[in-house]
Design a protein around this motif. Structure first.
Motif, PDB file in Angstrom:
ATOM      1  N   GLY A  24       0.824  -1.210   0.000  1.00 21.46           N
ATOM      2  CA  GLY A  24       0.000   0.000   0.000  1.00 21.46           C
ATOM      3  C   GLY A  24       0.852   1.250   0.000  1.00 21.46           C
ATOM      4  N   LYS A  25       0.652   2.112   0.986  1.00 24.56           N
ATOM      5  CA  LYS A  25       1.387   3.370   1.076  1.00 24.56           C
ATOM      6  C   LYS A  25       2.641   3.266   1.947  1.00 24.56           C
ATOM      7  N   ALA A  26       2.986   2.066   2.377  1.00 23.38           N
ATOM      8  CA  ALA A  26       4.138   1.881   3.264  1.00 23.38           C
ATOM      9  C   ALA A  26       5.426   2.356   2.592  1.00 23.38           C
ATOM     10  N   THR A  27       6.302   2.957   3.403  1.00 23.31           N
ATOM     11  CA  THR A  27       7.586   3.446   2.871  1.00 23.31           C
ATOM     12  C   THR A  27       8.780   2.879   3.622  1.00 23.31           C
ATOM     13  N   THR A  28       8.557   2.203   4.742  1.00 23.75           N
ATOM     14  CA  THR A  28       9.660   1.605   5.490  1.00 23.75           C
ATOM     15  C   THR A  28       9.441   0.114   5.652  1.00 23.75           C
ATOM     16  N   ARG A  29      10.548  -0.597   5.859  1.00 20.79           N
ATOM     17  CA  ARG A  29      10.543  -2.054   6.010  1.00 20.79           C
ATOM     18  C   ARG A  29       9.760  -2.710   4.867  1.00 20.79           C
ATOM     19  N   CYS A  30      10.095  -2.264   3.643  1.00 13.60           N
ATOM     20  CA  CYS A  30       9.474  -2.777   2.421  1.00 13.60           C
ATOM     21  C   CYS A  30      10.442  -3.719   1.707  1.00 13.60           C
ATOM     22  N   LEU A  31       9.933  -4.463   0.781  1.00 14.62           N
ATOM     23  CA  LEU A  31      10.718  -5.457   0.065  1.00 14.62           C
ATOM     24  C   LEU A  31      10.518  -5.266  -1.431  1.00 14.62           C
ATOM     25  N   SER A  32      11.589  -5.421  -2.209  1.00 16.55           N
ATOM     26  CA  SER A  32      11.464  -5.352  -3.666  1.00 16.55           C
ATOM     27  C   SER A  32      11.521  -6.764  -4.233  1.00 16.55           C
ATOM     28  N   ALA A  33      10.993  -6.931  -5.425  1.00 16.24           N
ATOM     29  CA  ALA A  33      10.996  -8.244  -6.086  1.00 16.24           C
ATOM     30  C   ALA A  33      12.423  -8.715  -6.328  1.00 16.24           C
ATOM     31  N   ASP A  34      13.295  -7.804  -6.724  1.00 16.72           N
ATOM     32  CA  ASP A  34      14.696  -8.151  -6.978  1.00 16.72           C
ATOM     33  C   ASP A  34      15.373  -8.633  -5.694  1.00 16.72           C
ATOM     34  N   ARG A  35      15.150  -7.929  -4.596  1.00 18.86           N
ATOM     35  CA  ARG A  35      15.736  -8.309  -3.305  1.00 18.86           C
ATOM     36  C   ARG A  35      15.187  -9.661  -2.843  1.00 18.86           C
ATOM     37  N   LEU A  36      13.907  -9.892  -3.049  1.00 22.51           N
ATOM     38  CA  LEU A  36      13.296 -11.173  -2.691  1.00 22.51           C
ATOM     39  C   LEU A  36      13.963 -12.316  -3.440  1.00 22.51           C
ATOM     40  N   LEU A  37      14.127 -12.163  -4.744  1.00 21.98           N
ATOM     41  CA  LEU A  37      14.757 -13.195  -5.565  1.00 21.98           C
ATOM     42  C   LEU A  37      16.184 -13.466  -5.089  1.00 21.98           C
ATOM     43  N   LYS A  38      16.924 -12.404  -4.789  1.00 18.98           N
ATOM     44  CA  LYS A  38      18.307 -12.564  -4.313  1.00 18.98           C
ATOM     45  C   LYS A  38      18.359 -13.277  -2.961  1.00 18.98           C
ATOM     46  N   MET A  39      17.432 -12.964  -2.079  1.00 20.02           N
ATOM     47  CA  MET A  39      17.422 -13.597  -0.757  1.00 20.02           C
ATOM     48  C   MET A  39      17.101 -15.086  -0.849  1.00 20.02           C
TER      49      MET A  39
END
Length: 127
Positions: A24-39
């Protein structure tokens, strides 16, 4: 998220759209698709790159809570959590949600079958 998304580089745009919807409108402690794939790939390497048949039914919970929370913060801090599961083909996203922070670092929790645990322990003792 109505359909399960495969976790692969070809689906990064669709995965990011699903993450954005959950955040939604969250701006902190967010995750990106690229970071998810790398993790997820990093977890596989740390687990000694097991064969795909051993990964079946493995469940990873990826948490994005890298920020520290001030003690004076009056609301419950939220983080993005993505649950991914491995089937006979590969990883897919099972669930994306925002929930209260439980840890204070980027974190991948794995729920694994006994045969995969045995493989990892055997690889660790021979390495």
């Amino acid at each position: 998220m109505s359909k399960k998304l495969r976790l692969n580089p070809e689906n990064l745009v669709a995965i990011q759209a699903a993450i954005d919807e959950a955040e939604g409108k969250a701006t902190t402690r967010c995750l990106s698709a690229d970071r998810l794939l790398k993790m997820v790939k990093s977890w596989e390497v740390k687990a000694f790159s097991p064969p795909k048949y051993l990964l079946r039914d493995t469940y990873l919970i990826v948490q994005a809570s890298a920020d520290k929370v001030a003690k004076a913060y009056k609301y419950t801090p939220q983080e993005t959590v993505v649950c991914v599961e491995h089937d006979s083909v590969g990883w897919y996203i099972d669930r994306i949600e925002r929930r209260g922070v439980r840890t204070r670092s980027w974190n991948v929790t794995a729920l694994i079958e006994d045969k995969l645990e045995y493989y990892i322990l055997r690889q660790a003792t021979t390495a």
